[in-house]
Scaffold this motif. Structure first.
Motif, PDB file in Angstrom:
ATOM      1  N   ARG A  28       0.846  -1.195   0.000  1.00 45.75           N
ATOM      2  CA  ARG A  28       0.000   0.000   0.000  1.00 45.75           C
ATOM      3  C   ARG A  28       0.883   1.246   0.000  1.00 45.75           C
ATOM      4  O   ARG A  28       1.860   1.311   0.736  1.00 45.75           O
ATOM      5  N   ASN A  47      -1.620  -1.168  -4.061  1.00 43.84           N
ATOM      6  CA  ASN A  47      -2.787  -0.318  -3.848  1.00 43.84           C
ATOM      7  C   ASN A  47      -2.271   1.092  -3.547  1.00 43.84           C
ATOM      8  O   ASN A  47      -1.387   1.254  -2.699  1.00 43.84           O
ATOM      9  N   VAL A  52      -3.066   5.388  -3.011  1.00 51.27           N
ATOM     10  CA  VAL A  52      -3.889   6.587  -2.840  1.00 51.27           C
ATOM     11  C   VAL A  52      -3.029   7.797  -3.187  1.00 51.27           C
ATOM     12  O   VAL A  52      -1.953   7.986  -2.618  1.00 51.27           O
ATOM     13  N   ARG A  84      -5.203   6.705   6.062  1.00 51.79           N
ATOM     14  CA  ARG A  84      -5.029   5.792   4.929  1.00 51.79           C
ATOM     15  C   ARG A  84      -3.940   4.753   5.200  1.00 51.79           C
ATOM     16  O   ARG A  84      -4.064   3.582   4.828  1.00 51.79           O
ATOM     17  N   GLU A  98      -8.642  -1.219   4.638  1.00 56.30           N
ATOM     18  CA  GLU A  98      -9.983  -1.430   4.095  1.00 56.30           C
ATOM     19  C   GLU A  98     -10.163  -0.871   2.694  1.00 56.30           C
ATOM     20  O   GLU A  98     -11.278  -0.827   2.191  1.00 56.30           O
ATOM     21  N   TRP A  99      -9.081  -0.447   2.047  1.00 55.21           N
ATOM     22  CA  TRP A  99      -9.211   0.108   0.697  1.00 55.21           C
ATOM     23  C   TRP A  99      -8.310  -0.651  -0.266  1.00 55.21           C
ATOM     24  O   TRP A  99      -7.301  -1.218   0.126  1.00 55.21           O
ATOM     25  N   ARG A 100      -8.690  -0.628  -1.528  1.00 53.83           N
ATOM     26  CA  ARG A 100      -7.951  -1.323  -2.571  1.00 53.83           C
ATOM     27  C   ARG A 100      -7.982  -0.502  -3.859  1.00 53.83           C
ATOM     28  O   ARG A 100      -8.859   0.330  -4.060  1.00 53.83           O
ATOM     29  N   ILE A 119      -6.708   5.072  -6.080  1.00 47.82           N
ATOM     30  CA  ILE A 119      -7.647   6.046  -5.524  1.00 47.82           C
ATOM     31  C   ILE A 119      -7.027   7.429  -5.567  1.00 47.82           C
ATOM     32  O   ILE A 119      -5.840   7.601  -5.288  1.00 47.82           O
ATOM     33  N   GLN A 139      -7.621  11.021  -3.749  1.00 46.46           N
ATOM     34  CA  GLN A 139      -8.334  11.702  -2.674  1.00 46.46           C
ATOM     35  C   GLN A 139      -7.825  13.123  -2.568  1.00 46.46           C
ATOM     36  O   GLN A 139      -6.657  13.358  -2.258  1.00 46.46           O
TER      37      GLN A 139
END
Length: 290
Positions: A102, A136, A138, A186, A191-193, A196, A198
């Motif tokens: 991540r 993953n 962000v 983050r 819980e995010w994949r 993304i 933001q």
């Protein structure tokens, strides 16, 4: 959970590191000069003494970490975009070869244009490279940092700011501490994949006219703002000894927002953060002027 933080002593990193410590994490900090760390922070972290532009060293440092907060280091040489290419390579290789699952990347409003935004083009290239990895990711598309005003302390003392944008054009202004809070959330969440974007827009869009009014009231002295022609700004920067590439990079970060620019991410509960410019000016800027 193993979390690595690049640029831990920067405007965002100096807030992010204590947040992670308070959450029970012992973060791995990537930096060239460990002596810049606060004495009370040093026992609570692990340190990798690396140059973020040295991809081999960064890969070795982050091998095995679960999550990475990545910041392209501010360019120090005469060709900023060339340095951004090195930073992009470090980030992509760290994720791919280091096995990072991540990534939270500190990007900027305007990176969505990909080209024509000066230094922000370097951040856009990092976004593209990270999206091409299996991690993953962000991308935090941050607004204009309150702390950029620290570089204009002398002009504020003199009572006059000069800018390239129309003085009544609003844009997102944000506290670096609020960016750190979003980043910490983050980094700590699994819980995010996916890929993304933001936005981190601060509490309100402000024009330079509104900004000087807020700053003037906070510091207790009159302050004006004037829009100057691009060529005048270029001449001033050249007088400081900047290269053509440096001037293009700096000027482009303003001129790229001309022509009715609208951020890709609308202002919403996801992008709006609480700290106002007035709060920051009273607590951070005013003491610098005393």
């Amino acid at each position: 959970m193993r979390i690595a933080v690049a640029a831990p002593t920067g405007h965002v990193g100096r807030h992010l590191v204590p947040m992670l410590i308070r959450a029970g994490v012992k973060p791995l900090l990537l930096l060239r000069d460990p002596d810049r760390l606060a004495p009370d922070v040093r026992p609570e972290v692990d340190v990798a003494e690396v140059d973020l532009l040295d991809a081999d060293a960064v890969v070795r440092a982050v091998s095995g970490v679960d999550a990475l907060y990545w910041v392209d280091p501010p360019p120090a040489g005469h060709n900023p975009l060339a340095e951004y290419k090195l930073a992009t390579a470090s980030a992509a290789r760290a994720v791919t070869e280091g096995g990072v699952g991540r990534v939270v990347f500190q990007s900027s409003v305007g990176a969505e244009r990909r080209h024509g935004m000066g230094e922000i083009d370097g951040l856009a290239a990092t976004e593209v490279a990270l999206n091409a990895t299996d991690a993953n990711v962000v991308h935090l598309r941050c607004g204009y940092f309150f702390t950029n005003l620290e570089y204009q302390v002398d002009a504020i003392r003199a009572g006059a700011l000069q800018v390239l944008l129309p003085v009544n054009q609003p844009m997102a202004w944000v506290s670096p501490r609020d960016i750190a809070e979003v980043a910490a959330g983050r980094l700590l969440s699994e819980e995010w994949r996916g890929r993304i974007v933001q936005a981190v827009h601060g509490p309100a869009d402000l024009s330079w006219q509104q900004v000087v009014g807020i700053i003037s009231e906070a510091v207790g002295k009159p302050l004006e703002v004037e829009r100057i022609p691009e060529e005048e700004m270029r001449g001033t920067l050249a007088g400081f000894g900047m290269s053509a590439e440096q001037i293009d990079s700096l000027v482009g970060m303003s001129t790229g927002f001309l022509g009715g620019f609208t951020p890709e991410q609308e202002r919403s509960v996801h992008s709006t953060t609480p700290t106002t410019l007035a709060e920051w000016a009273y607590t951070e800027l005013k003491p610098m002027l005393q």
